[in-house]
Design a protein around this motif. Structure first.
Motif, PDB file in Angstrom:
ATOM      1  N   GLN A 171      65.901  39.167  48.528  1.00 31.31           N
ATOM      2  CA  GLN A 171      66.515  39.260  49.851  1.00 31.31           C
ATOM      3  C   GLN A 171      67.583  40.348  49.904  1.00 31.31           C
ATOM      4  OE1 GLN A 171      67.701  35.179  50.671  1.00 31.31           O
ATOM      5  NE2 GLN A 171      65.637  34.634  51.337  1.00 31.31           N
ATOM      6  N   GLY A 172      67.236  41.495  49.345  1.00 29.19           N
ATOM      7  CA  GLY A 172      68.101  42.665  49.419  1.00 29.19           C
ATOM      8  C   GLY A 172      69.183  42.744  48.361  1.00 29.19           C
ATOM      9  N   GLN A 173      69.242  41.759  47.456  1.00 33.03           N
ATOM     10  CA  GLN A 173      70.257  41.754  46.401  1.00 33.03           C
ATOM     11  C   GLN A 173      69.577  41.765  45.030  1.00 33.03           C
ATOM     12  OE1 GLN A 173      73.588  41.836  47.132  1.00 33.03           O
ATOM     13  NE2 GLN A 173      73.044  41.891  49.301  1.00 33.03           N
ATOM     14  N   ASP A 174      70.295  42.315  44.029  1.00 28.29           N
ATOM     15  CA  ASP A 174      69.766  42.260  42.669  1.00 28.29           C
ATOM     16  C   ASP A 174      69.636  40.806  42.233  1.00 28.29           C
ATOM     17  OD1 ASP A 174      69.638  44.994  42.437  1.00 28.29           O
ATOM     18  OD2 ASP A 174      71.571  45.193  41.435  1.00 28.29           O
ATOM     19  N   LEU A 175      68.556  40.524  41.513  1.00 28.28           N
ATOM     20  CA  LEU A 175      68.304  39.173  41.018  1.00 28.28           C
ATOM     21  C   LEU A 175      68.330  39.219  39.494  1.00 28.28           C
ATOM     22  CD1 LEU A 175      67.475  36.217  41.584  1.00 28.28           C
ATOM     23  CD2 LEU A 175      65.081  36.988  41.542  1.00 28.28           C
ATOM     24  N   GLU A 176      69.291  38.522  38.902  1.00 25.96           N
ATOM     25  CA  GLU A 176      69.433  38.520  37.448  1.00 25.96           C
ATOM     26  C   GLU A 176      68.503  37.476  36.840  1.00 25.96           C
ATOM     27  OE1 GLU A 176      71.149  40.630  35.662  1.00 25.96           O
ATOM     28  OE2 GLU A 176      71.905  41.663  37.453  1.00 25.96           O
ATOM     29  N   LEU A 177      67.565  37.943  36.028  1.00 28.96           N
ATOM     30  CA  LEU A 177      66.602  37.056  35.389  1.00 28.96           C
ATOM     31  C   LEU A 177      66.575  37.306  33.883  1.00 28.96           C
ATOM     32  CD1 LEU A 177      63.577  37.587  37.821  1.00 28.96           C
ATOM     33  CD2 LEU A 177      65.091  35.588  37.785  1.00 28.96           C
ATOM     34  N   THR A 178      66.301  36.261  33.132  1.00 26.85           N
ATOM     35  CA  THR A 178      66.023  36.460  31.715  1.00 26.85           C
ATOM     36  C   THR A 178      64.613  37.052  31.579  1.00 26.85           C
ATOM     37  OG1 THR A 178      65.014  34.288  31.386  1.00 26.85           O
ATOM     38  CG2 THR A 178      67.420  34.424  31.186  1.00 26.85           C
ATOM     39  N   GLY A 179      64.279  37.528  30.379  1.00 24.32           N
ATOM     40  CA  GLY A 179      62.952  38.080  30.173  1.00 24.32           C
ATOM     41  C   GLY A 179      61.856  37.074  30.459  1.00 24.32           C
TER      42      GLY A 179
END
Length: 230
Positions: A150-158
């Motif tokens: 939704q227009g923002q960076d999404l922090e995900l693990t591998g």
């Protein structure tokens, strides 16, 4: 076809990685000792070496030193410890990159492709699918393992990225946990393995709820998961 040499004493892990790499259009071969790894790496048959640091007998750091004495073949180092000292030592000795274990097969393939692009100065065939994957408000860049929501960076693990990528490629469709495991991890889902459920729960929290209060990732008990697009 690029040929990948995997040097690791974990026989089950190397077998799984070889299967996944072959599925991704690489020619993969595994050996299980540092001595054999050095000999194979210096044959000139391989495009890149993926090598574990912690091996009995000849450790990966010493194997890397011997390889670097006569060859500039790209080397990607693996370690179970995730120790910064290992990373620094490996890179100082000439490793091209470093990935801590456990890592997903998808992340490993992305790192391999990135190294080969740098070395060769040209693009390699990418994984099946578009370079940018979009499903509703979700945008994924598989080549760089970057995500936006939704227009923002999404922090995900591998691991979370690999799972979400599978669901995004089948957005709006129910995907069984067995299919998710095969596509994200390159291996069948083991009985009573709850890792997918745990990671999906974490992804749900990061995505938040829909306007109707429901999750963006729907589950069907005993069958699998489905990513909603709107």
């Amino acid at each position: 076809m690029h040929k990948v040499l995997i040097v690791d004493d974990d026989v089950d892990l190397t077998a799984m990685l070889c299967r996944y790499l072959r599925h991704e259009s690489f020619d993969a071969h595994a050996v299980h000792s540092g001595e054999t790894g050095v000999a194979e790496a210096l044959t000139g048959q391989y495009s890149i070496v993926v090598m574990d640091i912690m091996m009995p007998g000849l450790p990966g750091t010493e194997a890397l030193r011997r390889i670097r004495a006569t060859s500039r073949i790209p080397v990607l180092m693996l370690t179970a410890r995730g120790d910064n000292v290992d990373r620094i030592v490996g890179l100082d000795m000439g490793a091209d990159d470093y990935v801590p274990k456990p890592c997903t097969p998808g992340e490993l393939v992305a790192r391999i492709r990135a190294i080969l692009r740098r070395v060769e100065g040209r693009d390699l065939p990418s994984s099946p699918g578009p370079k940018v994957l979009q499903a509703g408000g979700l945008v994924l860049w598989p080549g760089t393992r970057r995500a936006g929501w939704q227009g923002q960076d999404l922090e995900l693990t591998g691991t979370e990225f690999s799972l979400l990528e599978v669901l995004a490629r089948h957005a709006g469709q129910l995907v069984s946990k067995q299919e998710i495991s095969q596509q994200a991890f390159g291996k069948p889902l083991a009985p009573y393995d709850r890792r997918i459920d745990v990671h999906i729960s974490s992804i749900r929290q990061k995505l938040g709820q829909r306007s109707d209060g429901q999750s963006w990732i729907q589950s069907v008990r005993g069958r699998g998961y489905q990513l909603l697009e709107d």
